[in-house]
Scaffold this active site. Sequence first.
Site, PDB file in Angstrom:
ATOM      1  N   ASP A   9      -1.392   4.307  -6.284  1.00 15.03           N
ATOM      2  CA  ASP A   9      -0.699   4.622  -7.037  1.00 15.03           C
ATOM      3  C   ASP A   9      -0.633   5.449  -7.771  1.00 15.03           C
ATOM      4  OD1 ASP A   9       1.150   2.872  -5.363  1.00 15.03           O
ATOM      5  OD2 ASP A   9       0.934   1.065  -7.044  1.00 15.03           O
ATOM      6  N   LYS A  12      -0.982  10.138  -5.672  1.00 15.92           N
ATOM      7  CA  LYS A  12      -3.125  11.275  -5.217  1.00 15.92           C
ATOM      8  C   LYS A  12      -2.042  12.241  -3.738  1.00 15.92           C
ATOM      9  CE  LYS A  12      -4.941   7.247  -3.804  1.00 15.92           C
ATOM     10  NZ  LYS A  12      -4.289   6.097  -4.845  1.00 15.92           N
ATOM     11  N   ALA A  35      -1.423   1.622   2.012  1.00 12.38           N
ATOM     12  CA  ALA A  35      -0.457   2.407   0.838  1.00 12.38           C
ATOM     13  C   ALA A  35       0.440   3.161   1.861  1.00 12.38           C
ATOM     14  CB  ALA A  35      -1.852   3.672   1.740  1.00 12.38           C
ATOM     15  N   GLY A  36       0.613   4.034   0.440  1.00  7.79           N
ATOM     16  CA  GLY A  36       2.088   4.465   0.472  1.00  7.79           C
ATOM     17  C   GLY A  36       1.692   5.679  -0.245  1.00  7.79           C
ATOM     18  N   HIS A  37       1.864   6.628   0.869  1.00  4.96           N
ATOM     19  CA  HIS A  37       2.247   7.921  -0.286  1.00  4.96           C
ATOM     20  C   HIS A  37       3.090   8.633  -0.139  1.00  4.96           C
ATOM     21  CE1 HIS A  37      -2.652   8.507   0.411  1.00  4.96           C
ATOM     22  NE2 HIS A  37      -2.151   7.373  -0.935  1.00  4.96           N
ATOM     23  N   GLN A 220      -5.347   3.323  -2.122  1.00  2.52           N
ATOM     24  CA  GLN A 220      -5.466   2.415  -3.137  1.00  2.52           C
ATOM     25  C   GLN A 220      -6.725   3.091  -3.922  1.00  2.52           C
ATOM     26  OE1 GLN A 220      -6.371   1.335   0.073  1.00  2.52           O
ATOM     27  NE2 GLN A 220      -4.443   1.088   0.468  1.00  2.52           N
ATOM     28  N   ASP A 329       5.223  14.460 -17.427  1.00  6.05           N
ATOM     29  CA  ASP A 329       6.364  14.450 -17.592  1.00  6.05           C
ATOM     30  C   ASP A 329       6.512  12.957 -18.135  1.00  6.05           C
ATOM     31  OD1 ASP A 329       6.443  13.254 -15.161  1.00  6.05           O
ATOM     32  OD2 ASP A 329       8.392  13.836 -14.771  1.00  6.05           O
TER      33      ASP A 329
HETATM   34  P1  IMP Z   1      -3.787  -5.677   0.621  1.00  5.06           P
HETATM   35  O1  IMP Z   1      -4.524  -4.308   0.323  1.00  5.06           O
HETATM   36  O2  IMP Z   1      -2.704  -5.936   0.872  1.00  5.06           O
HETATM   37  O3  IMP Z   1      -5.357  -6.416   0.626  1.00  5.06           O
HETATM   38  O4  IMP Z   1      -3.710  -6.440  -1.122  1.00  5.06           O
HETATM   39  C1  IMP Z   1      -4.634  -6.405  -1.733  1.00  5.06           C
HETATM   40  C2  IMP Z   1      -4.867  -6.309  -3.429  1.00  5.06           C
HETATM   41  O5  IMP Z   1      -4.406  -4.661  -3.192  1.00  5.06           O
HETATM   42  C3  IMP Z   1      -3.099  -6.234  -4.173  1.00  5.06           C
HETATM   43  O6  IMP Z   1      -2.755  -6.530  -5.214  1.00  5.06           O
HETATM   44  C4  IMP Z   1      -2.153  -4.885  -3.411  1.00  5.06           C
HETATM   45  O7  IMP Z   1      -1.222  -4.917  -4.154  1.00  5.06           O
HETATM   46  C5  IMP Z   1      -2.643  -3.901  -3.327  1.00  5.06           C
HETATM   47  N1  IMP Z   1      -2.704  -2.703  -3.017  1.00  5.06           N
HETATM   48  C6  IMP Z   1      -2.587  -2.732  -1.472  1.00  5.06           C
HETATM   49  N2  IMP Z   1      -2.700  -1.509  -1.408  1.00  5.06           N
HETATM   50  C7  IMP Z   1      -1.949  -0.902  -2.516  1.00  5.06           C
HETATM   51  C8  IMP Z   1      -2.064   0.412  -2.725  1.00  5.06           C
HETATM   52  O8  IMP Z   1      -1.696   2.003  -2.004  1.00  5.06           O
HETATM   53  N3  IMP Z   1      -0.715   0.999  -4.253  1.00  5.06           N
HETATM   54  C9  IMP Z   1      -1.434  -0.387  -4.873  1.00  5.06           C
HETATM   55  N4  IMP Z   1      -1.752  -1.523  -4.798  1.00  5.06           N
HETATM   56  C10 IMP Z   1      -2.711  -1.506  -3.404  1.00  5.06           C
END
Ligand code: IMP
Length: 424
Positions: A9, A12, A35-37, A220, A329
């Site tokens: 987060d 990226k 992921a969430g971009h 990630q 910011d």
């Molecule tokens: P998983 O990837 O769903 O197995 O989650 C494992 C760990 O990675 C957890 O703590 C999630 O919150 C974290 N995580 C997975 N993907 C993301 C992401 O895109 N951003 C932030 N944390 C993530």
Amino acid sequence: MVVGTQWGDEGKGKFTDLLARDQDMVVRYQGGHNAGHTLVAEGETFKLQLVPSGVLYPHVTPVIGNGVVVDPVVLIEEVDRLGGMGVDCRKLVVSGNAHLILPYHQVLDVVAERHLGRNKLGTTKRGIGPAYADKAARVGLRVQDLLDPKIFRQKLAMVLHEKNPLLAKVYNRLPFDLDTLADQYLNECGPRLAPHIADTVGLLHDALESGQSVLLEGAQAMFLDLDHGTYPFVTSSNPVAGGACVGAGIGPRHIDRVIGVTKAYITRVGAGPFPSELTDEIGDHLVDVGREYGTNTKRRRRCGWLDTVMLRHAVRVNSLSDLAIAKLDVLDALDPIKVCVAYDVGGERRTSMPYHQSEIHRAVPVYEELPGWCSDLSGVSDRSELPRQAEDYLSFIEDQAGVPATLVGVGPGRDQFIAFSRVP
Ligand code: IMP
């Protein structure tokens, strides 16, 4: 390459989008729809999960590499949603060797977390870990299997033979029906994805050999890396730079720039150690001003001061060439601003990352205080317009990290950034 240097987060998506303008191809190499971009372009917000960030530029070929785990239902939904917003995904290519996330992976992710109780990892419950586990155990189904009904059914029958008793007997869940599942995926997902499925390694090398520019997009981050993160509170893939070689199918000599994205502070979602975490009103301020809620899961993110012990470790492990610093910011109203520069571990000062998990858990941050700038940076587009304190804060980060910052984000919009220094 763009990689995250914290716990994900970092922003990226925004920087990848910015850099993708000058690329021919953007390749995702690991992770999945955990992921969430978020990208903001021409006033519209685009939330991407699986589709690479370059998709907004018609000249870019977005590639989902072999190292990604693909939930085909989610991918089709995302392509449809983007299509509805006017984004053309016809050029999207998906590796036939990428592994599939199937419904039993998602159920297993949920029940395994429940089983862990207070020790849960706080996963995104998307089935990521179980899908990668099957890949390593060599019982995974791959994207190319969607195009071969016989193989798909054979593999699925074999895997359900093991998963169904596990679900029913250990976790008290309903088993999956082979025919229902096979029909759904073969009839609905296979034909829809068929035009996108290809040999992405071959395409990538053709692109490189013809002089095209390629951007590798990490999901990630460093401290969620299966090998280098705060295990077991990590994801099940390798987001670090080295993971890109495996997950895209190229050797390290092709990579000439590795940009580490860091927020001007730090956040984490899910459980695990977090030395510089702020559980006070400053932490709440960062959540509110930085809108620190998961793009997809909506979970509130834990917030803290920037940790340069972690940043230096990320520089090393990823051979970072430069930094992109996001969300400067968000610190506008804070004075003073603290930066964690070392850890106190049982009375001993550490400036490099302790490798042992119990030391990371016991680490007490050692802070340096810097004056805040107490002004609105969201409209700043040139380095010369930065208040001295903001300039000093960025220089401090560069000194701590030992690599230059080349890009600085001052808001979510595509134009809200400062080209800080030249590419090294
Ligand atoms: P998983 O990837 O769903 O197995 O989650 C494992 C760990 O990675 C957890 O703590 C999630 O919150 C974290 N995580 C997975 N993907 C993301 C992401 O895109 N951003 C932030 N944390 C993530």
